[in-house]
Design a protein around this motif. Structure first.
Motif, short mmCIF file in Angstrom:
data_model
loop_
_atom_site.label_atom_id
_atom_site.label_comp_id
_atom_site.label_asym_id
_atom_site.label_seq_id
_atom_site.Cartn_x
_atom_site.Cartn_y
_atom_site.Cartn_z
N ALA A 66 6.45 -30.61 -19.05
CA ALA A 66 6.28 -29.18 -18.81
C ALA A 66 7.44 -28.36 -19.34
CB ALA A 66 6.10 -28.92 -17.31
N VAL A 67 8.63 -28.94 -19.33
CA VAL A 67 9.81 -28.24 -19.83
C VAL A 67 10.00 -28.64 -21.29
CG1 VAL A 67 12.27 -27.79 -19.50
CG2 VAL A 67 10.81 -28.19 -17.52
N GLY B 168 11.34 -24.24 -17.17
CA GLY B 168 12.66 -24.85 -17.18
C GLY B 168 12.96 -25.61 -15.90
N ILE B 169 14.19 -26.07 -15.81
CA ILE B 169 14.65 -26.83 -14.64
C ILE B 169 15.78 -26.04 -14.00
CG2 ILE B 169 15.60 -29.01 -13.82
CD1 ILE B 169 14.46 -30.30 -16.40
N THR C 197 16.41 -34.92 -15.60
CA THR C 197 16.38 -36.28 -16.12
C THR C 197 17.56 -36.44 -17.08
OG1 THR C 197 15.02 -35.77 -18.06
CG2 THR C 197 13.86 -36.28 -16.01
N GLU C 198 17.70 -37.61 -17.64
CA GLU C 198 18.82 -37.86 -18.56
C GLU C 198 18.72 -36.98 -19.79
OE1 GLU C 198 20.70 -41.61 -21.08
OE2 GLU C 198 19.56 -42.00 -19.24
N THR C 199 17.52 -36.72 -20.25
CA THR C 199 17.32 -35.91 -21.47
C THR C 199 17.07 -34.45 -21.17
OG1 THR C 199 14.97 -36.49 -21.48
CG2 THR C 199 16.48 -37.87 -22.79
N LYS C 200 16.72 -34.16 -19.91
CA LYS C 200 16.43 -32.77 -19.54
C LYS C 200 17.26 -32.39 -18.32
CE LYS C 200 11.83 -32.62 -21.57
NZ LYS C 200 10.38 -32.29 -21.36
N PRO C 201 18.46 -31.87 -18.54
CA PRO C 201 19.36 -31.56 -17.43
C PRO C 201 19.00 -30.27 -16.72
CG PRO C 201 20.36 -30.92 -19.50
CD PRO C 201 19.06 -31.59 -19.86
N VAL C 202 19.58 -30.09 -15.55
CA VAL C 202 19.45 -28.81 -14.86
C VAL C 202 20.00 -27.71 -15.76
CG1 VAL C 202 20.32 -27.43 -12.93
CG2 VAL C 202 19.57 -29.79 -12.54
N GLY C 203 19.28 -26.61 -15.81
CA GLY C 203 19.70 -25.49 -16.65
C GLY C 203 19.00 -25.45 -18.00
#
Length: 416
Positions: free
Chosen positions: A327-328, A354-355, A362-368
């Protein structure tokens, strides 16, 4: 000649209340052209308050106190000031009468401890309080020093300042000049990058230029000292023009402008309409747009597509792309923008996914990590990736995401 603001109250030191009085008084002093270089917050302690008075009285000509004028034992401002200057407190019968009358108007009887509010330093003048029970004072305990005291209740202080303090200051020859300011607002550029571009302007003396940063934007305050607003504006105008030219599209507005208002005016001028699709901002973008009166001229509505089933069912996002990219992602942001634009039949579609954290990374999709999609006339669509980082926190990530989306639309409206 300068002034110092001294706010009295342990509750401010504990963070229980916001010290809005200091901000108000600072703005008012600027309007009178009275410089002030120090503000102090001190608790309800007579010895520490005396220390503050000693320092302040040695470097300024006007001391402005707020707080500590109530009827309770910890309200010590007036008696501490009087003690510091070696002057007795005198009970004023007219103050007692005024307090008793105000109680009577409320159907109550004045408490005995309220008589404490009628004690003022010998030789001081009353600074009337039209609404509350605590009067202030205007006192010149020695040549070259004037003291004002105000209650801590903001609404009472505002009226006392405008109705009595300001006329007194003007009668003494203060306020012949004003300090007049404009704040230029910028989005999409950091404080250090903007400061580097405009560095020579920080050396000006009248007007002066100073940078401020906060909540994703940067401001440049231009301040001029002059006898009137027209003269100050004439000093500010050429500097403002030069700074705007240097900043280019990073400049978006002035003073109280918001990105939502600026975008709204551009949409209205172009005869264009907008719809939005939001995931991580949960309606925050739509809220910003609808805070502007008359936004129904150009904003038609939005979809809060928090769950993937809403992205698929209402916005037409391809479920296979959701499965493959998540989704992000840029492709989902683009499909959300196209979907809401087509669904609501608007000129532009704007999306955010976004997150915001603190979970979900996740490892590839960080917060922010945030993707913004923008669909325009003719199904033109583009996406933007932003990494706002974890340090900002969930609320600020959502706020910055919504404003950044508006900023992308603003830039396209100005250049398309």
């Amino acid at each position: 000649m300068s002034a110092e603001i001294i706010c009295v109250g342990t509750e401010m030191l504990l963070g229980d209340i916001l010290n809005s009085n200091a901000q108000y008084l600072a703005q008012q002093l600027a309007q009178l052209g009275i410089p002030h270089y120090y503000q102090t917050v001190v608790g309800d302690n007579p010895e520490r308050l005396k220390e503050v008075i000693e320092i302040a009285a040695s470097r300024v000509q006007i001391l402005i106190f707020t707080g500590g004028l109530g009827p309770t034992p910890d309200d010590l401002t007036c008696e501490t000031i009087a003690d510091f200057f070696g002057v007795p407190l005198i009970e004023r019968a007219d103050i007692v009468e005024d307090i008793a009358e105000k109680f009577a108007q409320r159907g109550r009887i004045m408490s005995a401890n309220n008589r404490k509010q009628a004690l003022i330093p010998q030789g001081a003048e009353i600074l009337p309080n039209p609404t509350g029970t605590a009067p202030g004072i205007i006192w010149q305990p020695r040549p070259g020093l004037t003291i004002f005291t105000f209650p801590g209740v903001p609404s009472e202080m505002y009226r006392m300042w405008t109705e009595t303090a300001v006329p007194f200051l003007k009668s003494q020859g203060w306020g012949k000049e004003i300090i007049y300011s404009h704040s230029l607002r910028f989005w999409g550029i950091g404080e250090s990058a903007l400061a580097e571009k405009v560095a020579p302007y920080f050396n000006l003396t009248n007007p002066t230029v100073a940078p401020y940063a906060g909540k994703g934007e940067v401001r440049l305050r231009i301040s001029a000292k002059a006898t009137d607003a027209t003269t100050a504006e004439a000093l500010i105008a050429p500097i403002e023009k030069q700074l705007r030219e240097i900043a280019g599209l990073d400049y978006y507005g002035i003073d109280n402008d918001t990105l939502a208002a600026v975008v709204g005016n551009l949409l209205r001028s172009a005869g264009a309409t907008l719809s939005v699709a939001e995931s991580c901002t949960g309606g925050g973008l739509g809220q910003m747009l609808t805070e502007i009166s008359g936004s129904s001229d150009y904003f038609w509505g939005g979809v809060i597509a928090y769950d993937n089933s809403v992205k698929v069912g209402l916005l037409g996002v391809n479920p296979e792309d959701l499965e493959e990219f998540g989704a992000v992602s840029a492709i989902v942001a683009e499909q959300m923008a196209i979907g809401v634009k087509n669904r609501l039949s608007t000129t532009w579609g704007l999306s955010i996914t976004g997150i915001a954290g603190p979970t979900g990374a996740t490892e590839t999709k960080p917060v922010g990590l945030v993707y913004i999609g923008l669909a325009g006339p003719g199904n033109e669509v583009i996406s933007f990736e932003h990494r706002f980082g974890t340090i900002r926190g969930r609320s600020l990530i959502r706020y910055v995401s919504a404003n950044t989306a508006l900023d992308h639309l603003r830039r396209h409206l100005l250049t398309s």
